[in-house]
Design a protein around this motif. Structure first.
Motif, PDB file in Angstrom:
ATOM      1  N   MET A  56       0.858  -1.189   0.000  1.00 50.87           N
ATOM      2  CA  MET A  56       0.000   0.000   0.000  1.00 50.87           C
ATOM      3  C   MET A  56       0.894   1.238   0.000  1.00 50.87           C
ATOM      4  N   ALA A  69      -2.579   5.675  -0.863  1.00 51.06           N
ATOM      5  CA  ALA A  69      -3.592   4.673  -0.519  1.00 51.06           C
ATOM      6  C   ALA A  69      -3.795   4.626   0.996  1.00 51.06           C
ATOM      7  N   GLU A 109      -5.785   7.563   2.086  1.00 50.41           N
ATOM      8  CA  GLU A 109      -7.190   7.392   1.676  1.00 50.41           C
ATOM      9  C   GLU A 109      -7.946   6.552   2.722  1.00 50.41           C
ATOM     10  N   VAL A 110      -7.333   5.452   3.135  1.00 47.96           N
ATOM     11  CA  VAL A 110      -7.965   4.585   4.134  1.00 47.96           C
ATOM     12  C   VAL A 110      -8.101   5.329   5.460  1.00 47.96           C
ATOM     13  N   PHE A 130     -10.740   8.242   5.287  1.00 45.39           N
ATOM     14  CA  PHE A 130     -12.082   7.654   5.225  1.00 45.39           C
ATOM     15  C   PHE A 130     -12.510   7.155   6.611  1.00 45.39           C
ATOM     16  N   THR A 131     -11.620   6.416   7.248  1.00 47.11           N
ATOM     17  CA  THR A 131     -11.931   5.824   8.546  1.00 47.11           C
ATOM     18  C   THR A 131     -12.191   6.898   9.595  1.00 47.11           C
ATOM     19  N   LEU A 157     -15.586   8.819   9.068  1.00 43.93           N
ATOM     20  CA  LEU A 157     -16.795   8.124   9.519  1.00 43.93           C
ATOM     21  C   LEU A 157     -17.109   8.434  10.984  1.00 43.93           C
ATOM     22  N   LYS A 158     -16.080   8.818  11.724  1.00 46.51           N
ATOM     23  CA  LYS A 158     -16.277   9.104  13.148  1.00 46.51           C
ATOM     24  C   LYS A 158     -16.649  10.562  13.386  1.00 46.51           C
ATOM     25  N   LYS A 189     -11.966  11.347  -4.070  1.00 47.83           N
ATOM     26  CA  LYS A 189     -12.035   9.893  -3.844  1.00 47.83           C
ATOM     27  C   LYS A 189     -12.721   9.570  -2.513  1.00 47.83           C
ATOM     28  N   ALA A 200     -16.462  10.224  -2.503  1.00 51.18           N
ATOM     29  CA  ALA A 200     -17.202   9.172  -3.224  1.00 51.18           C
ATOM     30  C   ALA A 200     -17.347   7.928  -2.342  1.00 51.18           C
ATOM     31  N   LEU A 201     -16.289   7.619  -1.605  1.00 52.39           N
ATOM     32  CA  LEU A 201     -16.333   6.438  -0.731  1.00 52.39           C
ATOM     33  C   LEU A 201     -17.311   6.640   0.419  1.00 52.39           C
ATOM     34  N   ALA A 239     -20.707   6.124  -0.926  1.00 54.58           N
ATOM     35  CA  ALA A 239     -20.940   4.684  -1.122  1.00 54.58           C
ATOM     36  C   ALA A 239     -21.219   4.012   0.227  1.00 54.58           C
ATOM     37  N   HIS A 240     -20.482   4.423   1.236  1.00 55.92           N
ATOM     38  CA  HIS A 240     -20.667   3.836   2.564  1.00 55.92           C
ATOM     39  C   HIS A 240     -22.093   4.055   3.081  1.00 55.92           C
ATOM     40  N   ARG A 248     -24.792   3.956   1.515  1.00 50.12           N
ATOM     41  CA  ARG A 248     -25.793   3.045   0.929  1.00 50.12           C
ATOM     42  C   ARG A 248     -25.273   1.610   0.868  1.00 50.12           C
ATOM     43  N   VAL A 249     -24.237   1.316   1.641  1.00 51.91           N
ATOM     44  CA  VAL A 249     -23.573   0.016   1.504  1.00 51.91           C
ATOM     45  C   VAL A 249     -24.434  -1.135   2.055  1.00 51.91           C
ATOM     46  N   GLU A 286      -4.337  -1.018  -5.864  1.00 53.18           N
ATOM     47  CA  GLU A 286      -4.154   0.137  -4.980  1.00 53.18           C
ATOM     48  C   GLU A 286      -4.088  -0.252  -3.507  1.00 53.18           C
ATOM     49  N   HIS A 287      -4.869  -1.262  -3.145  1.00 53.23           N
ATOM     50  CA  HIS A 287      -5.007  -1.610  -1.722  1.00 53.23           C
ATOM     51  C   HIS A 287      -4.858  -3.113  -1.512  1.00 53.23           C
ATOM     52  N   PRO A 288      -3.642  -3.618  -1.657  1.00 50.83           N
ATOM     53  CA  PRO A 288      -3.450  -5.071  -1.594  1.00 50.83           C
ATOM     54  C   PRO A 288      -3.848  -5.715  -0.262  1.00 50.83           C
ATOM     55  N   PHE A 306     -14.014   0.172   4.724  1.00 51.71           N
ATOM     56  CA  PHE A 306     -13.395   0.859   3.588  1.00 51.71           C
ATOM     57  C   PHE A 306     -13.553   0.026   2.313  1.00 51.71           C
ATOM     58  N   ARG A 326     -15.664  -2.372   1.508  1.00 54.07           N
ATOM     59  CA  ARG A 326     -17.041  -2.490   0.990  1.00 54.07           C
ATOM     60  C   ARG A 326     -17.454  -1.213   0.264  1.00 54.07           C
ATOM     61  N   ALA A 327     -17.117  -0.063   0.860  1.00 54.67           N
ATOM     62  CA  ALA A 327     -17.449   1.207   0.212  1.00 54.67           C
ATOM     63  C   ALA A 327     -16.709   1.331  -1.126  1.00 54.67           C
ATOM     64  N   LEU A 347     -18.224  -1.180  -3.710  1.00 62.54           N
ATOM     65  CA  LEU A 347     -19.566  -0.770  -4.136  1.00 62.54           C
ATOM     66  C   LEU A 347     -19.474   0.433  -5.078  1.00 62.54           C
ATOM     67  N   ASN A 348     -18.648   1.396  -4.701  1.00 63.78           N
ATOM     68  CA  ASN A 348     -18.454   2.575  -5.535  1.00 63.78           C
ATOM     69  C   ASN A 348     -17.925   2.186  -6.914  1.00 63.78           C
TER      70      ASN A 348
END
Lengths: 65, 229
Positions: free
Chosen positions: A1, A5, A8-9, A12-13, A16-17, A40, A43-44, A47-48, A50-51, B179-181, B217, B219-220, B223-224
């Motif tokens: 990674m 990347a 991004e993780v 995003f994480t 959410l909080k 990015k 968008a995530l 997506a979250h 409606r996941v 991107e995210h192995p 992460f 799943r989002a 899905l996206n």
């Protein structure tokens, strides 16, 4: 990674909080002007929202009744 | 794969996905004797040898372990599904844990061995399920359920939507892995091999809360990706 990347993780994480009304400010700050990254993550986050149970069930379907 | 009727009968209790029971189904003779007499003694040592080789740094051993696990999972799936009524489906978790017991056993389970085994199982289950979905995709002609027979592998097909989703997830997962192995590996372990968060966290060497975060992460992301296709 790679670094991007990983960011991004992490963003995003974290996002959410954060309360929804504070997310825009959080993303401004966390992405530091990197529009691509921000796009990015946004968008995530959408997506979250409606996941639902996407991927929660195994692909073979429910277990044997 | 030959006559699956000869193989050991494996059923799982509903609601206990990580548990496997050997059960005698009514009308089917007890096959415990067959189990101990069948040739998996060879396979067991093969798998154990491969696990040792992986530990010793043999890069080909992982691929060979995958082949062994793949064959065993297909065999178990066939034996299991041969006994079921149409409309019932594979349960990856049970198959993977059963394959572990049969190929490696719990006599001397090193933590590393489990890790490599689960990774191989996840990839093997992915290939099995994708193969199945692709074949049905091309053969489908109406009806929610149908039985498909190929190479002695008789499977009860889940609903067509599930197959379409499976193929879409698989395609997106390849992109995701670039991107995210680590997260892609997590998806394989959870979704295809049916591991729990706790098992996944051990295999990947991350905390359970990180595993949960990665799962959200992933799943989002997937899905996206699927929806923007």
């Amino acid at each position: 990674m790679n670094d991007e990347a990983r960011r991004e993780v992490a963003i995003f994480t974290q996002a959410l909080k954060v309360a929804i009304e504070e997310r825009a400010a959080f993303l401004d700050n966390a992405c530091g002007g990197d529009e691509n990254l921000r796009h990015k993550v946004e968008a995530l986050l959408k997506a979250h929202d409606r996941v639902g149970d996407f991927l929660e069930d195994p692909p073979g379907g429910p277990s044997i009744p | 794969m030959k006559q699956v009727e000869q193989l050991c009968d494996v059923m799982t209790e509903p609601g206990e996905p990580s548990f496997v029971n050997f059960e005698n189904i009514s009308g089917v003779p007890k096959v415990d004797d067959l189990c101990s007499a069948s040739p998996e003694a060879v396979t067991m040592s093969d798998a154990t040898v491969m696990l040792a080789a992986i530990k010793a740094g043999d890069s080909k051993a992982a691929e060979e372990l995958l082949v062994i696990v793949y064959d065993e999972l297909r065999r178990l799936a066939a034996s299991k599904l041969a006994r079921e009524a149409p409309g019932q489906t594979l349960q990856a978790t049970a198959l993977v844990h059963e394959a572990w017991l049969r190929l490696v056993g719990d006599k001397n389970p090193s933590f590393n061995d489990r890790e490599h085994f689960f990774r191989a199982s996840a990839e093997a289950m992915r290939r099995i399920l994708i193969d199945r979905a692709r074949r049905k995709h091309t053969r489908r002609h109406g009806g929610e359920y149908q039985r498909v027979d190929f190479a002695g592998f008789d499977l009860a097909a889940p609903a067509p939507m599930a197959d379409d989703q499976l193929l879409a997830v698989d395609e997106a997962l390849d992109k995701f892995a670039v991107e995210h192995p680590v997260q892609a590996e997590l998806v394989k372990l959870r979704y295809f091999a049916g591991l729990t968060n706790e098992e996944v966290s051990k295999v990947l060497g991350i905390s359970i809360s990180t595993a949960k975060n990665y799962w959200n992460f992933s799943r989002a992301w997937l899905l996206n990706e699927i929806e923007s296709e």
